[in-house]
Design an enzyme around this catalytic site. Structure first.
Site, PDB file in Angstrom:
ATOM      1  N   LYS A   1      18.652  -6.556   8.133  1.00 33.61           N
ATOM      2  CA  LYS A   1      18.867  -6.588   6.687  1.00 33.61           C
ATOM      3  C   LYS A   1      20.063  -7.468   6.309  1.00 33.61           C
ATOM      4  CE  LYS A   1      15.351  -4.254   5.205  1.00 33.61           C
ATOM      5  NZ  LYS A   1      14.324  -4.899   4.362  1.00 33.61           N
TER       6      LYS A   1
ATOM      7  N   SER B   1      18.730  -4.065   1.629  1.00 35.93           N
ATOM      8  CA  SER B   1      19.127  -2.669   1.823  1.00 35.93           C
ATOM      9  C   SER B   1      20.647  -2.573   1.776  1.00 35.93           C
ATOM     10  CB  SER B   1      18.627  -2.173   3.178  1.00 35.93           C
ATOM     11  OG  SER B   1      19.168  -0.903   3.498  1.00 35.93           O
TER      12      SER B   1
ATOM     13  N   PHE C   1       9.627   5.410   4.435  1.00 39.20           N
ATOM     14  CA  PHE C   1      10.605   4.730   5.283  1.00 39.20           C
ATOM     15  C   PHE C   1      11.100   5.615   6.424  1.00 39.20           C
ATOM     16  CE2 PHE C   1      15.029   3.776   6.331  1.00 39.20           C
ATOM     17  CZ  PHE C   1      14.987   2.415   6.609  1.00 39.20           C
TER      18      PHE C   1
ATOM     19  N   THR D   1       0.791  -1.234   0.000  1.00 38.67           N
ATOM     20  CA  THR D   1       0.000   0.000   0.000  1.00 38.67           C
ATOM     21  C   THR D   1       0.823   1.283   0.000  1.00 38.67           C
ATOM     22  OG1 THR D   1      -0.215  -0.158   2.414  1.00 38.67           O
ATOM     23  CG2 THR D   1      -2.020  -1.062   1.075  1.00 38.67           C
TER      24      THR D   1
ATOM     25  N   ARG E   1      -1.475  -4.178   5.623  1.00 37.27           N
ATOM     26  CA  ARG E   1      -2.188  -3.990   6.890  1.00 37.27           C
ATOM     27  C   ARG E   1      -3.275  -2.933   6.814  1.00 37.27           C
ATOM     28  NH1 ARG E   1       2.133  -2.171  10.979  1.00 37.27           N
ATOM     29  NH2 ARG E   1       2.860  -1.057   9.123  1.00 37.27           N
ATOM     30  N   ARG E   2      -3.154  -1.989   5.867  1.00 44.28           N
ATOM     31  CA  ARG E   2      -4.091  -0.862   5.811  1.00 44.28           C
ATOM     32  C   ARG E   2      -5.208  -1.189   4.820  1.00 44.28           C
ATOM     33  NH1 ARG E   2       0.406   3.924   5.452  1.00 44.28           N
ATOM     34  NH2 ARG E   2       1.405   2.386   4.090  1.00 44.28           N
TER      35      ARG E   2
ATOM     36  N   ASP F   1      -1.022  -8.859   8.574  1.00 43.42           N
ATOM     37  CA  ASP F   1       0.252  -8.344   9.063  1.00 43.42           C
ATOM     38  C   ASP F   1       1.243  -9.496   9.011  1.00 43.42           C
ATOM     39  OD1 ASP F   1       2.432  -7.459  10.628  1.00 43.42           O
ATOM     40  OD2 ASP F   1       1.147  -6.219  11.893  1.00 43.42           O
ATOM     41  N   VAL F   2       2.370  -9.314   8.328  1.00 42.39           N
ATOM     42  CA  VAL F   2       3.320 -10.419   8.175  1.00 42.39           C
ATOM     43  C   VAL F   2       3.896 -10.883   9.507  1.00 42.39           C
ATOM     44  CG1 VAL F   2       3.945  -9.757   5.815  1.00 42.39           C
ATOM     45  CG2 VAL F   2       5.294  -8.866   7.739  1.00 42.39           C
TER      46      VAL F   2
ATOM     47  N   TYR G   1      18.528  -2.582  12.915  1.00 43.95           N
ATOM     48  CA  TYR G   1      18.021  -2.545  11.541  1.00 43.95           C
ATOM     49  C   TYR G   1      19.037  -3.152  10.587  1.00 43.95           C
ATOM     50  CZ  TYR G   1      16.492  -0.914   6.995  1.00 43.95           C
ATOM     51  OH  TYR G   1      16.117  -0.880   5.674  1.00 43.95           O
TER      52      TYR G   1
END
Length: 253
Positions: A157, A140, A190, A11, A34-35, A60-61, A153
């Site tokens: 990744k 990333s 992000f 989304t 989710r949205r 939601d994953v 984070y």
């Protein structure tokens, strides 16, 4: 019959851009997000514009049981997925390890690593009987190098990078391709998510330079997917011209 692409985090940002480019090329889509309201709006727009069919999956994953139930409920014909784009991912916070918020850590690991695993296990089992498929994992530059205050984070990744390599080995006998797409600075939601809604702070990340946009990454993903059957692009690292490494950029503003 049209090919099918399943896109997570569909989304906004890269996921939404991928939905557009795959729809443009005639793919039917399974869009997972989710949205719910935003998902419906995007799906309706793409169906009208490109005359394709879309299956919406509101999930939601991170929520393993609910995710499995939502995907299991999809009709059998929609499980003949040709391309899986594991796009759902995020960063929260930018703190040194000793000051990190453990709830942020859980959210990043549950989304970026465990969510990717949950989806991949389900969809790879749909692909295996067909002896073909292509899994695209959105990594990333943070999965290639570590930068100050990026700790968890970056670790998540790096895990995506390792999992992509592991998947490529494990799924090789089944004819399933695996590609890791590793962007540098891309202006999407992000940074807004990382800074928990602080749009001004997020905007400053890109001050004085021209970052990538979601369409740049979607275009690269389409290139990878559209290669001949005997060709696989294992990894792609994509940076804006103004960025040399995760932390070295040229700002002219």
């Amino acid at each position: 019959m049209s090919k099918i692409a399943l896109i997570t985090g569909a989304t906004s940002g890269i996921g939404e851009a991928c939905a557009h480019i795959f729809a443009q090329h005639g793919y039917n889509l399974v869009l997972l997000a989710r949205r719910e309201d935003r998902l419906a709006k995007i799906a309706n727009h793409l169906e009208d514009k490109y005359a394709i069919t879309i299956k919406q999956v509101f999930a939601d994953v991170r929520e393993k049981e609910n995710l499995a139930a939502a995907l299991d409920a999809i009709p059998a014909e929609w499980k003949k997925v040709d391309v899986l784009i594991n796009n759902a991912g995020l960063s929260q916070g930018l703190d040194p390890i000793d000051k990190g918020n453990t709830d942020d850590w859980d959210t990043m690991i549950d989304t970026n690593v465990k969510g990717l695993l949950y989806i991949t296990k389900i969809v790879s089992n749909w692909m295996i009987p067909n002896k073909q498929g292509h899994i695209i994992n959105i990594g990333s530059i943070a999965g290639q190098e570590v930068y100050p205050n990026g700790n968890v984070y970056c670790a998540s990744k790096h895990a995506v990078d390792a999992l992509s390599k592991g998947m490529r080995i494990d799924l090789l006998p089944h004819g399933i391709k695996v590609t890791a797409i590793n962007p540098g600075m891309v202006e999407t939601e992000f940074s807004i998510v990382r800074f928990k809604g602080d749009a001004d702070k997020a905007k400053k990340v890109y001050d004085g330079l021209e970052p990538l946009i979601a369409d740049d990454i979607a275009d690269a993903i389409w290139y990878v997917v559209s290669r001949p059957k005997h060709v696989n692009i294992n990894d792609m690292l994509i940076m804006p011209t103004a960025q040399a490494t995760a932390t070295i950029v040229s700002r002219n503003g």
